[in-house]
Write an enzyme that holds these catalytic residues in place. Structure first.
Site, short mmCIF file in Angstrom:
data_model
loop_
_atom_site.label_atom_id
_atom_site.label_comp_id
_atom_site.label_asym_id
_atom_site.label_seq_id
_atom_site.Cartn_x
_atom_site.Cartn_y
_atom_site.Cartn_z
N ASP A 71 55.17 34.43 58.66
CA ASP A 71 54.38 33.82 59.73
C ASP A 71 54.20 34.77 60.91
OD1 ASP A 71 57.06 33.51 60.50
OD2 ASP A 71 56.90 31.36 60.85
N HIS A 95 59.56 22.46 63.92
CA HIS A 95 60.96 22.11 64.12
C HIS A 95 61.54 22.82 65.35
CE1 HIS A 95 61.00 25.83 61.86
NE2 HIS A 95 62.22 26.03 62.31
#
Length: 151
Positions: A71, A95
């Site tokens: 990512d 999260h």
């Protein structure tokens, strides 16, 4: 909801997510990236521009060279190499943010929700011992007539 939000930007290059994570390289370069835990969307036009950096094993090689997770590497390629800014869509949730601040009524309007062991949404439903991620309970809340057996 995602279709509505993205409908206005299908012809442009957008890298979308709610979390802007600034990362500073040793070269003092700054760029943002979207956490894979929340998900992100890339337009076809942007992916085609990324091709020289990601095809033929180049994505993995660059990730190994820079020692970036996937990512972070996507953000680096898009923002640093292609000079395209991240577009924030507040309905993507990682999260890495406090998920307990969202009450059940607001969850219906979100696009993605992630979790970690200690960071989950607060919603009535199954006992935590049966549903530690709270996703079964969320599914029952969002789709009560299709989610048997629900508490």
């Amino acid at each position: 909801m995602l279709i509505v939000i993205l409908g206005s930007c299908l012809l442009l290059d957008y890298h979308v997510n709610t979390i802007l994570n600034a990362f500073i390289l040793q070269e003092h370069l700054r760029f943002s990236f979207a956490t894979g835990g929340a998900g992100f969307c890339l337009t076809k036009a942007l992916v085609l521009r990324m091709k020289p950096y990601v095809s033929g094993g180049r994505f993995a090689a660059l990730g190994e060279q820079l020692r970036f997770p996937d990512d972070l590497l996507v953000g680096y390629i898009i923002e640093h190499r292609l000079k395209v800014n991240l577009t924030v869509i507040r309905e993507f949730h990682s999260h890495l943010e406090d998920l307990q601040k969202y009450d059940a009524s607001s969850l219906r309007h979100q696009i993605t929700i992630s979790y970690s062991d200690e960071n989950t949404i607060t919603i009535d439903g199954f006992p935590r011992s049966q549903d530690p991620t709270r996703f079964f309970s969320l599914h029952c809340y969002l789709f009560p007539k299709y989610a048997a057996p629900c508490p």
